[in-house]
Design a protein around this motif. Structure first.
Motif, PDB file in Angstrom:
ATOM      1  N   SER A 192     -10.409 -34.299 -24.473  1.00  0.00           N
ATOM      2  CA  SER A 192      -9.606 -33.611 -25.520  1.00  0.00           C
ATOM      3  C   SER A 192      -8.395 -33.076 -25.123  1.00  0.00           C
ATOM      4  CB  SER A 192     -10.548 -32.520 -26.254  1.00  0.00           C
ATOM      5  OG  SER A 192     -10.694 -31.250 -25.138  1.00  0.00           O
ATOM      6  N   THR A 193      -8.374 -32.724 -23.741  1.00  0.00           N
ATOM      7  CA  THR A 193      -7.185 -32.297 -23.151  1.00  0.00           C
ATOM      8  C   THR A 193      -5.993 -33.167 -22.294  1.00  0.00           C
ATOM      9  OG1 THR A 193      -8.335 -31.365 -21.258  1.00  0.00           O
ATOM     10  CG2 THR A 193      -7.993 -29.763 -23.253  1.00  0.00           C
ATOM     11  N   SER A 194      -6.447 -34.262 -22.375  1.00  0.00           N
ATOM     12  CA  SER A 194      -5.991 -35.258 -21.528  1.00  0.00           C
ATOM     13  C   SER A 194      -5.214 -36.332 -22.240  1.00  0.00           C
ATOM     14  CB  SER A 194      -6.707 -35.954 -20.524  1.00  0.00           C
ATOM     15  OG  SER A 194      -7.812 -37.013 -21.327  1.00  0.00           O
ATOM     16  N   ASP A 195      -4.254 -37.244 -21.713  1.00  0.00           N
ATOM     17  CA  ASP A 195      -3.600 -38.300 -22.616  1.00  0.00           C
ATOM     18  C   ASP A 195      -4.620 -39.617 -22.415  1.00  0.00           C
ATOM     19  OD1 ASP A 195      -1.271 -36.820 -22.569  1.00  0.00           O
ATOM     20  OD2 ASP A 195      -0.598 -37.738 -20.588  1.00  0.00           O
ATOM     21  N   TYR A 196      -5.771 -39.341 -22.070  1.00  0.00           N
ATOM     22  CA  TYR A 196      -6.551 -40.594 -21.831  1.00  0.00           C
ATOM     23  C   TYR A 196      -7.107 -40.815 -23.313  1.00  0.00           C
ATOM     24  CZ  TYR A 196     -10.939 -43.347 -20.377  1.00  0.00           C
ATOM     25  OH  TYR A 196     -11.832 -44.189 -20.520  1.00  0.00           O
ATOM     26  N   ARG A 197      -7.222 -42.122 -23.682  1.00  0.00           N
ATOM     27  CA  ARG A 197      -7.791 -42.484 -25.139  1.00  0.00           C
ATOM     28  C   ARG A 197      -8.821 -43.423 -24.704  1.00  0.00           C
ATOM     29  NH1 ARG A 197      -6.312 -38.582 -26.156  1.00  0.00           N
ATOM     30  NH2 ARG A 197      -4.396 -37.753 -26.997  1.00  0.00           N
ATOM     31  N   LEU A 198      -9.888 -43.423 -25.594  1.00  0.00           N
ATOM     32  CA  LEU A 198     -10.830 -44.321 -25.611  1.00  0.00           C
ATOM     33  C   LEU A 198     -10.320 -45.561 -25.954  1.00  0.00           C
ATOM     34  CD1 LEU A 198     -13.818 -42.207 -26.975  1.00  0.00           C
ATOM     35  CD2 LEU A 198     -13.588 -42.746 -24.709  1.00  0.00           C
ATOM     36  N   ALA A 199     -10.757 -46.624 -25.582  1.00  0.00           N
ATOM     37  CA  ALA A 199     -10.389 -48.086 -26.112  1.00  0.00           C
ATOM     38  C   ALA A 199     -10.710 -48.327 -27.380  1.00  0.00           C
ATOM     39  CB  ALA A 199     -11.101 -49.173 -25.109  1.00  0.00           C
TER      40      ALA A 199
ATOM     41  N   ASP B 238     -13.119 -39.923 -15.709  1.00  0.00           N
ATOM     42  CA  ASP B 238     -12.869 -40.128 -14.052  1.00  0.00           C
ATOM     43  C   ASP B 238     -11.317 -40.858 -14.225  1.00  0.00           C
ATOM     44  OD1 ASP B 238     -12.092 -40.926 -11.677  1.00  0.00           O
ATOM     45  OD2 ASP B 238     -14.325 -41.561 -11.124  1.00  0.00           O
ATOM     46  N   PRO B 239     -10.182 -40.336 -14.386  1.00  0.00           N
ATOM     47  CA  PRO B 239      -8.863 -41.192 -14.569  1.00  0.00           C
ATOM     48  C   PRO B 239      -8.983 -42.407 -13.387  1.00  0.00           C
ATOM     49  CG  PRO B 239      -8.465 -38.919 -13.828  1.00  0.00           C
ATOM     50  CD  PRO B 239      -9.952 -39.009 -14.021  1.00  0.00           C
ATOM     51  N   ALA B 240      -9.217 -41.905 -12.329  1.00  0.00           N
ATOM     52  CA  ALA B 240      -8.994 -42.907 -10.988  1.00  0.00           C
ATOM     53  C   ALA B 240      -9.855 -44.458 -11.321  1.00  0.00           C
ATOM     54  CB  ALA B 240      -9.381 -42.389  -9.627  1.00  0.00           C
ATOM     55  N   ASN B 241     -10.869 -44.282 -12.002  1.00  0.00           N
ATOM     56  CA  ASN B 241     -11.719 -45.409 -12.406  1.00  0.00           C
ATOM     57  C   ASN B 241     -11.947 -45.789 -13.761  1.00  0.00           C
ATOM     58  OD1 ASN B 241     -12.836 -45.903  -9.674  1.00  0.00           O
ATOM     59  ND2 ASN B 241     -13.498 -44.001  -9.722  1.00  0.00           N
TER      60      ASN B 241
ATOM     61  N   SER C  52     -13.758 -32.331  -7.939  1.00  0.00           N
ATOM     62  CA  SER C  52     -13.943 -33.699  -8.520  1.00  0.00           C
ATOM     63  C   SER C  52     -12.533 -33.984  -9.368  1.00  0.00           C
ATOM     64  CB  SER C  52     -15.045 -33.980  -9.409  1.00  0.00           C
ATOM     65  OG  SER C  52     -16.448 -33.724  -8.780  1.00  0.00           O
ATOM     66  N   ASN C  53     -12.099 -34.782  -9.463  1.00  0.00           N
ATOM     67  CA  ASN C  53     -10.735 -35.394 -10.063  1.00  0.00           C
ATOM     68  C   ASN C  53     -11.382 -35.646 -11.524  1.00  0.00           C
ATOM     69  OD1 ASN C  53      -8.241 -35.793 -10.664  1.00  0.00           O
ATOM     70  ND2 ASN C  53      -8.245 -37.865 -10.019  1.00  0.00           N
ATOM     71  N   LEU C  54     -12.060 -34.788 -12.352  1.00  0.00           N
ATOM     72  CA  LEU C  54     -12.405 -35.327 -13.768  1.00  0.00           C
ATOM     73  C   LEU C  54     -11.615 -34.574 -14.725  1.00  0.00           C
ATOM     74  CD1 LEU C  54     -16.326 -35.240 -12.964  1.00  0.00           C
ATOM     75  CD2 LEU C  54     -14.830 -37.097 -12.896  1.00  0.00           C
TER      76      LEU C  54
ATOM     77  N   GLU D 136     -18.887 -41.464  -1.618  1.00  0.00           N
ATOM     78  CA  GLU D 136     -18.055 -42.524  -1.882  1.00  0.00           C
ATOM     79  C   GLU D 136     -18.990 -43.341  -2.871  1.00  0.00           C
ATOM     80  OE1 GLU D 136     -17.083 -46.547   0.715  1.00  0.00           O
ATOM     81  OE2 GLU D 136     -16.725 -44.626   1.568  1.00  0.00           O
ATOM     82  N   ASN D 137     -20.253 -43.312  -2.846  1.00  0.00           N
ATOM     83  CA  ASN D 137     -21.169 -44.064  -3.838  1.00  0.00           C
ATOM     84  C   ASN D 137     -21.703 -43.259  -4.960  1.00  0.00           C
ATOM     85  OD1 ASN D 137     -20.897 -46.472  -2.660  1.00  0.00           O
ATOM     86  ND2 ASN D 137     -21.934 -45.834  -0.825  1.00  0.00           N
ATOM     87  N   PHE D 138     -21.477 -42.011  -5.109  1.00  0.00           N
ATOM     88  CA  PHE D 138     -21.960 -41.112  -6.188  1.00  0.00           C
ATOM     89  C   PHE D 138     -22.148 -41.584  -7.400  1.00  0.00           C
ATOM     90  CE2 PHE D 138     -21.988 -37.371  -8.966  1.00  0.00           C
ATOM     91  CZ  PHE D 138     -22.986 -36.508  -8.275  1.00  0.00           C
ATOM     92  N   TYR D 139     -21.149 -42.136  -8.010  1.00  0.00           N
ATOM     93  CA  TYR D 139     -21.183 -42.715  -9.386  1.00  0.00           C
ATOM     94  C   TYR D 139     -21.716 -43.995  -9.566  1.00  0.00           C
ATOM     95  CZ  TYR D 139     -17.956 -38.665 -10.249  1.00  0.00           C
ATOM     96  OH  TYR D 139     -17.318 -37.518 -10.439  1.00  0.00           O
ATOM     97  N   ARG D 140     -22.126 -44.339  -8.360  1.00  0.00           N
ATOM     98  CA  ARG D 140     -22.875 -45.755  -8.660  1.00  0.00           C
ATOM     99  C   ARG D 140     -24.621 -45.353  -8.753  1.00  0.00           C
ATOM    100  NH1 ARG D 140     -20.442 -49.179  -3.752  1.00  0.00           N
ATOM    101  NH2 ARG D 140     -18.452 -49.479  -4.695  1.00  0.00           N
TER     102      ARG D 140
END
Length: 162
Positions: free
Chosen positions: A15-22, A50-53, A9-11, A141-145
């Protein structure tokens, strides 16, 4: 020729990413995790997103050593977690000890589709608490739904309690 390839998975961990909570999202790392009966089952170690979404998918829970008599981190889908009414505590369903034991051990950067499918099979419907029922085929394709990933604004709700 059939190869046994692993589809990861692309998760990414928060803590180790550049992603920041809004601005309206709280980092719940370190918060205690209890079941609906009030028993402590562990603490939040990190979040997987999930950076893609641009969506949080799992809470990484470091299980309390007394729960299984071993150190283990597991992934709890964000949609099955909730906040306690009056504290900085995450509440999860009353999973059976056998379910915690059967959950795949979380290893950083090794979250595969098969692991996610296994988590869904193990937790099934929290009300049923039956591991015998298996999902025959999972649509990637719909796993996270699925309702397990209904974001429910958990992180945003946590911010309002800070």
């Amino acid at each position: 020729m059939h190869t046994n390839s692993i589809n990861y998975s692309n998760l990414e961990t928060l803590s180790t990413s550049d992603y920041r909570l809004a601005n309206d999202g709280a980092d719940i790392t370190g918060w205690p995790v209890q079941n609906e009966a009030g028993a402590v089952i562990g603490k939040v170690n990190d979040l997987l997103f999930d950076p893609a979404n641009n969506a949080i998918r799992y809470i990484i829970v470091e299980l309390d050593l007394a729960l299984l008599n071993e150190e283990k981190m597991v992934l709890i889908p964000i949609g099955v977690a909730d906040l306690a009414d009056d504290s900085k505590t995450i509440i999860v369903p009353d999973f059976h000890l056998d379910q915690y034991a059967a959950m795949p051990r979380y290893i950083m950067d090794e979250v595969s589709y098969e692991m996610e499918d296994e988590i869904r099979r193990v937790i099934g419907s929290p009300a049923a608490l039956r591991m015998e029922d298996e999902i025959v085929e999972i649509d990637r394709e719909n796993f996270y739904r699925h309702h397990h990933f209904d974001r429910g604004n958990l992180v945003r709700e946590a911010q309002s309690r800070l």
